[in-house]
Design a protein around this motif. Structure first.
Motif: not given
Length: 134
Positions: A118-119, A121-123, A125-126
């Motif tokens: 999850g981290k 994926v979030r990184s 996206v950012k």
């Protein structure tokens, strides 16, 4: 537990002052407010309880180590006196209760992998945000 409260109430000194609030002209004439003072060094508390009591007392604790409780909620001196003693007993009772230690949570291997995914994926996206280079 009750012996500490009894000792505190025995060592407490009371002074009576004129109060504001309900009572009409009687307020100006009669000292109905109560100031209750207890020296916490004389209570012979364990170090843990002593530090909890200091934290709970907050601004009611002065530089000489006295907890000062000001009771002026009621119209009569006796009611204010009982209120001050009750509030002191509640404060000491709360300090005597040992807080529960927090149990460290354990995450299994699958939970760790999911969290890291999850981290990731979030990184991404950012990382994809921002200026577009044409």
């Amino acid at each position: 537990m009750n012996e500490v409260i009894a000792r505190a109430l025995a060592l407490a000194s009371e002074s009576f002052v004129t109060a504001s609030g309900p009572g009409g002209q009687n307020v100006n004439k009669v000292a109905s407010a109560v100031q209750l003072r207890v020296n916490i060094y004389q209570l012979r508390l364990t170090p843990e309880v002593f530090h909890r009591l200091k934290g709970l007392a907050g601004s009611r604790l002065n530089g000489r180590g006295e907890i000062m409780i000001d009771a002026r909620r009621h119209r009569t001196q006796e009611a204010n006196r009982a209120d001050a003693r009750e509030r002191l007993a509640e404060l000491i009772t709360e300090a005597l209760v040992e807080p529960k230690t927090r149990a460290k949570s354990r995450v299994n291997r699958v939970g760790k992998v999911q969290r890291l995914a999850g981290k990731k994926v979030r990184s991404t996206v950012k990382a994809n945000r921002g200026k577009v280079d044409w």
